[in-house]
Design an enzyme around this catalytic site. Structure first.
Site, PDB file in Angstrom:
ATOM      1  N   GLY A   1       5.029  -2.148   3.440  1.00 52.74           N
ATOM      2  CA  GLY A   1       4.979  -0.690   3.078  1.00 52.74           C
ATOM      3  C   GLY A   1       6.256   0.360   2.706  1.00 52.74           C
ATOM      4  O   GLY A   1       6.765  -0.791   1.398  1.00 52.74           O
TER       5      GLY A   1
ATOM      6  N   ASN B   1       1.010  -1.157  -0.376  1.00 52.94           N
ATOM      7  CA  ASN B   1      -0.139   0.042   0.236  1.00 52.94           C
ATOM      8  C   ASN B   1       0.889   1.438   0.069  1.00 52.94           C
ATOM      9  O   ASN B   1       1.808   1.516   0.947  1.00 52.94           O
ATOM     10  CB  ASN B   1      -0.888   0.109   1.233  1.00 52.94           C
ATOM     11  CG  ASN B   1      -1.125   1.523   2.041  1.00 52.94           C
ATOM     12  OD1 ASN B   1      -1.442   2.033   0.842  1.00 52.94           O
ATOM     13  ND2 ASN B   1      -1.221   1.541   3.205  1.00 52.94           N
TER      14      ASN B   1
ATOM     15  N   GLU C   1      -1.819  -6.488  10.627  1.00 53.36           N
ATOM     16  CA  GLU C   1      -0.939  -5.226  11.223  1.00 53.36           C
ATOM     17  C   GLU C   1      -0.548  -4.723  11.731  1.00 53.36           C
ATOM     18  O   GLU C   1      -1.332  -3.348  12.313  1.00 53.36           O
ATOM     19  CB  GLU C   1      -1.434  -3.894  10.138  1.00 53.36           C
ATOM     20  CG  GLU C   1      -0.999  -4.607   8.328  1.00 53.36           C
ATOM     21  CD  GLU C   1      -0.655  -4.161   7.177  1.00 53.36           C
ATOM     22  OE1 GLU C   1       0.392  -4.188   6.373  1.00 53.36           O
ATOM     23  OE2 GLU C   1      -1.726  -2.654   7.455  1.00 53.36           O
TER      24      GLU C   1
ATOM     25  N   HIS D   1      -6.803  -0.173   7.141  1.00 56.08           N
ATOM     26  CA  HIS D   1      -5.467   0.198   7.834  1.00 56.08           C
ATOM     27  C   HIS D   1      -5.329   0.863   9.003  1.00 56.08           C
ATOM     28  O   HIS D   1      -6.601   1.151   9.478  1.00 56.08           O
ATOM     29  CB  HIS D   1      -5.464   0.947   6.825  1.00 56.08           C
ATOM     30  CG  HIS D   1      -3.913   0.569   7.119  1.00 56.08           C
ATOM     31  ND1 HIS D   1      -3.312   1.754   7.546  1.00 56.08           N
ATOM     32  CD2 HIS D   1      -2.634   0.252   6.773  1.00 56.08           C
ATOM     33  CE1 HIS D   1      -1.708   2.072   8.036  1.00 56.08           C
ATOM     34  NE2 HIS D   1      -1.432   0.119   7.157  1.00 56.08           N
TER      35      HIS D   1
ATOM     36  N   LYS E   1       0.768   4.393   0.610  1.00 57.61           N
ATOM     37  CA  LYS E   1       0.210   5.616   1.455  1.00 57.61           C
ATOM     38  C   LYS E   1       0.100   7.037   0.581  1.00 57.61           C
ATOM     39  O   LYS E   1      -1.014   6.725  -0.481  1.00 57.61           O
ATOM     40  CB  LYS E   1       0.485   5.542   2.444  1.00 57.61           C
ATOM     41  CG  LYS E   1       0.967   4.002   3.031  1.00 57.61           C
ATOM     42  CD  LYS E   1       1.593   3.724   4.337  1.00 57.61           C
ATOM     43  CE  LYS E   1       1.725   3.212   5.115  1.00 57.61           C
ATOM     44  NZ  LYS E   1       2.291   2.650   6.637  1.00 57.61           N
TER      45      LYS E   1
ATOM     46  N   SER F   1       7.125  -3.697   9.206  1.00 53.56           N
ATOM     47  CA  SER F   1       8.212  -3.793   8.919  1.00 53.56           C
ATOM     48  C   SER F   1       8.661  -4.418   8.705  1.00 53.56           C
ATOM     49  O   SER F   1       9.971  -4.779   8.274  1.00 53.56           O
ATOM     50  CB  SER F   1       8.022  -3.099  10.426  1.00 53.56           C
ATOM     51  OG  SER F   1       8.787  -1.535  11.159  1.00 53.56           O
TER      52      SER F   1
ATOM     53  N   GLY G   1       5.600   1.301  10.708  1.00 48.68           N
ATOM     54  CA  GLY G   1       6.081   2.982  10.208  1.00 48.68           C
ATOM     55  C   GLY G   1       7.560   2.561  10.373  1.00 48.68           C
ATOM     56  O   GLY G   1       7.804   2.502  11.612  1.00 48.68           O
TER      57      GLY G   1
HETATM   58  P1  PGA Z   1       5.262  -0.460   6.491  1.00 51.01           P
HETATM   59  O1  PGA Z   1       3.868  -0.471   6.710  1.00 51.01           O
HETATM   60  O2  PGA Z   1       5.863  -1.813   6.181  1.00 51.01           O
HETATM   61  O3  PGA Z   1       6.090   0.817   5.917  1.00 51.01           O
HETATM   62  O4  PGA Z   1       5.911  -0.656   8.693  1.00 51.01           O
HETATM   63  C1  PGA Z   1       2.693  -1.132   6.179  1.00 51.01           C
HETATM   64  C2  PGA Z   1       1.723  -0.714   6.232  1.00 51.01           C
HETATM   65  O5  PGA Z   1       0.941  -0.297   6.606  1.00 51.01           O
HETATM   66  O6  PGA Z   1       1.141  -1.573   5.578  1.00 51.01           O
END
Ligand code: PGA
Length: 269
Positions: A238, A10, A170, A98, A12, A217, A176
């Site tokens: 992400g 995703n 998640e 989400h 974002k 992550s 993040g």
């Molecule tokens: P991240 O995000 O892999 O950057 O931690 C995951 C997500 O929000 O789907």
């Protein structure tokens, strides 16, 4: 245990129009040789990118979708996007729930349930995201939280619609750049809870057939130890997926690993 692996990303709000399209084109060409027998690869983009993205030549393995959808049935929600419009645009899938939408925008399970039902009845595959916060984890109520979210968000989903359902676990504390480290064994336990809950809701056969994807992550360093867990059917990425080459490398690393070592005895390649 599913007979293929599931990957999704995703983007974002990280990419503009042209950057999103270039990203998708690069990912498509890198992933062109991968078979749908081995994997499903879903890419969720911002609304304005979806129409031009649909015009690209996407491989069969790839599902294209939106990061959100409006679950309301009538038209009086200015600025929102209904499921039938996404379907008309040729979208394959959509995300619902989400953790950023739950925790930053205050989306409730009731709203998410409407999104799930509306998207499924428009023929879209739904990536239902469920998550516990750091406080819920600390209070040792992660499983309770996940079970409540699942039961509320999936209320009214019929057995026949479940083939269009993916569950994305998640946890907000793992998402993040300021997130805490992810422990594969911790994720495995939560996935066992999710699997049991799905079997309670839909019966053992149907409940066991719904893919469970972990996100938060995920990167090249932890992808293999996560996919080694028997109840993790796929990975949601992400930041590590927003460079198409990096995403492609992680996908191939996981496929090769599973081919060589199997997952609880399975051999996919
Ligand atoms: P991240 O995000 O892999 O950057 O931690 C995951 C997500 O929000 O789907």
């Amino acid at each position: 245990m599913q007979n293929k692996l599931y990957f999704c990303t995703n983007t974002k709000m990280a990419k503009g129009l042209y950057e999103s399209l270039t990203y998708l084109e690069t990912l498509c060409s890198l992933a062109a040789d991968l078979s749908t027998d081995l994997l499903e690869l879903a890419v969720m983009l911002p609304y304005p990118v979806l129409y031009p993205a649909r015009k690209l030549d996407l491989p069969d393995t790839m599902l294209l979708g939106a990061q959100n959808v409006c679950g309301e049935a009538d038209y009086t929600f200015t600025g929102e996007i209904p499921a039938f419009l996404l379907s008309e645009l040729g979208m394959d899938c959509v995300m619902a729930g989400h953790s950023e939408r739950r925790h930053k925008l205050g989306e409730t399970d009731t709203e998410i349930n409407k999104k799930v039902l509306s998207a499924l009845s428009s023929g879209l595959t739904v990536f239902l995201s469920i998550s516990e916060t750091a406080e819920e984890k600390k209070a040792n109520i992660s499983d309770e939280t996940l079970r409540i979210q699942l039961k509320r968000c999936l209320a009214g989903v019929s057995h026949t619609q479940t083939s269009h359902l993916r569950i994305l676990y998640e946890p907000s504390w793992a998402i993040g750049k300021n997130s805490s480290a992810v422990q594969p064994v911790y994720v495995e336990k939560r996935h066992q809870t999710i699997r049991n809950c799905l079997c309670e809701c839909f019966g053992k056969k149907v409940g066991s057939s719904i893919p469970l994807i972990y996100g938060g992550s995920v990167n090249a360093d932890n992808a293999l130890s996560l996919i080694d867990q028997p109840h993790i059917d796929g990975l949601g990425l992400g930041r590590s997926a927003w460079d198409a080459e990096n995403f492609n490398q992680i996908i191939r690393q996981v496929l090769q690993h599973v081919n060589y070592f199997g997952r609880s005895g399975s051999n996919l390649l």
